[in-house]
Design a protein around this motif. Structure first.
Motif, mmCIF file in Angstrom:
data_model
loop_
_atom_site.group_PDB
_atom_site.id
_atom_site.type_symbol
_atom_site.label_atom_id
_atom_site.label_comp_id
_atom_site.label_asym_id
_atom_site.label_seq_id
_atom_site.Cartn_x
_atom_site.Cartn_y
_atom_site.Cartn_z
ATOM 1 N N TRP A 145 -11.834 -9.531 33.421
ATOM 2 C CA TRP A 145 -11.927 -7.861 32.899
ATOM 3 C C TRP A 145 -12.943 -8.051 31.963
ATOM 4 O O TRP A 145 -12.307 -8.241 31.136
ATOM 5 N N TYR A 152 -13.161 -0.971 33.955
ATOM 6 C CA TYR A 152 -12.375 -1.459 35.192
ATOM 7 C C TYR A 152 -14.257 -2.293 35.567
ATOM 8 O O TYR A 152 -14.035 -2.985 36.775
ATOM 9 N N ASP A 153 -15.212 -3.284 34.556
ATOM 10 C CA ASP A 153 -15.860 -3.612 34.543
ATOM 11 C C ASP A 153 -15.334 -5.300 34.823
ATOM 12 O O ASP A 153 -14.549 -5.282 34.479
ATOM 13 N N ARG A 154 -15.870 -6.012 35.942
ATOM 14 C CA ARG A 154 -15.812 -7.617 36.261
ATOM 15 C C ARG A 154 -17.593 -7.949 35.659
ATOM 16 O O ARG A 154 -17.817 -7.347 36.200
ATOM 17 N N THR A 205 -13.715 -0.032 40.455
ATOM 18 C CA THR A 205 -15.084 -1.285 39.428
ATOM 19 C C THR A 205 -16.539 -0.236 39.717
ATOM 20 O O THR A 205 -16.626 -0.815 40.825
#
Length: 337
Positions: free
Chosen positions: A232, A247-249, A284
């Motif tokens: 994360w 919610y960026d991965r 995401t």
């Protein structure tokens, strides 16, 4: 290897298989050899699909199977226009189909089809985890769900004629191969994580206890070949270097088995990894990577999967390229089959 444009069989996660009797104007699909759905095809600038007979109730799974077959048959096909006598409520509720302007017409878009989580995520899919903001080490971010265990993604790659899957790393099962991979000169030159079994056990144990990071093993036909870390970004050291969203991965990647290197294999596993992360939580919107700025080969592979380089920046341990892929761009240009 399956023919790219004319597959004769498509395995499904769970062990069942789709087969077909197909001509220019007709398609009959079979599931495990039993008739499933019969269609009339009207080819032109767009593919029109007329339902003639369905052998499955509810009808939704049969419609999904036909969409999958037609999209897998032709990666250039972006849209299917269905002609149905009855309103397909299940397919409309799931997003498989949307209503068209004309009565009795419904549309399946490739960009929406590949955002449906099933059957690729199997039992690992639990929907969106409730959002609750917390603070960790001075960073405000959503509370993260409990990490899954076991297989999290499986899809048959029609280009390779092979299964590509992701499962969580299990230390006792995977420590020896992780150690061997990290100590190979090729991997060590970029990861710089050479060490003993005990050092690598400690490394993996630390990550296992970190809610920010999910450690994964990539497999072709159930044979492990690669190690991935999905993190994360909001809580990661990368966050100060760009405007990280909740919610960026992010991803770290290594291929450990030499026979699974090469652009065609990278295209398969990299698209699968990104696909999994976008499906895992529909909130995401971006997947990021930060390879070394001089790792031209990896940066090239990321460009080929529609990542763009936002900038270069300096971590304490390396000069990095910030590579970003947005959800909309990934699915709009989706080449999954």
């Amino acid at each position: 290897m399956s023919n790219l444009h004319h597959p004769t069989m498509l395995p499904l996660p769970g062990g069942r298989r789709l087969g077909a009797d197909e001509t220019e104007r007709h398609l009959s699909l079979l599931l495990e050899g039993a008739p499933l759905i019969r269609l009339r095809l009207e080819r032109g600038p767009e593919l029109h699909v007329h339902l003639q007979e369905v052998h499955d109730r509810p009808v939704g799974p049969a419609l999904w199977a036909a969409c999958y077959w037609l999209f897998a048959r032709d990666c250039a096909c972006q849209r299917l226009t269905w002609h149905l006598a009855e309103r397909p409520d299940e397919a409309l509720l799931s997003g498989l189909l949307t209503s068209a302007e004309r009565p009795g017409e419904y549309v399946c878009e490739r960009t929406m089809f590949w955002q449906l989580p099933q059957p690729w995520l199997g039992e690992s899919f639990s929907g969106s985890y409730p959002q609750q903001m917390i603070i960790t080490d001075g960073k405000r971010h959503p509370r993260r769900p409990v990490k899954p265990r076991g297989e999290v993604y499986r899809r048959f790659d029609a280009r390779l004629g092979a299964w590509v899957s992701l499962r969580t790393l299990e230390i006792e099962q995977d420590l020896t191969r992780f150690n061997r991979w990290q100590n190979s000169p090729r991997v060590a030159s970029f990861w710089q994580e050479e060490g003993s079994l005990e050092q690598h056990r400690e490394y993996l144990s630390t990550l296992q206890n970190d809610p920010r990071v999910l450690t994964l093993i990539g497999c072709f036909d159930d044979q492990p070949f690669a190690y991935f870390e999905a993190y994360w970004a909001k809580e990661d050291r990368i966050a100060p270097f760009y405007d990280a969203e909740n919610y960026d991965r992010g991803i770290h990647m290594l291929v450990g088995e030499e026979q699974h290197r090469g652009p065609h294999k990278v295209a398969s596993w990299l698209s699968a990894l990104v696909h999994y992360l976008f499906l895992d939580d529909p909130r995401t919107q971006r997947v990021v990577a930060e390879p070394r700025a001089d790792n031209a080969r990896m940066i090239g592979h990321l460009h080929n999967q529609c990542f763009h380089c936002a900038k270069e920046f300096d971590f304490p341990h390396k000069r990095a390229a910030l590579m970003i892929l947005g959800r909309e761009r990934f699915f709009d240009r989706c080449g999954l089959m």
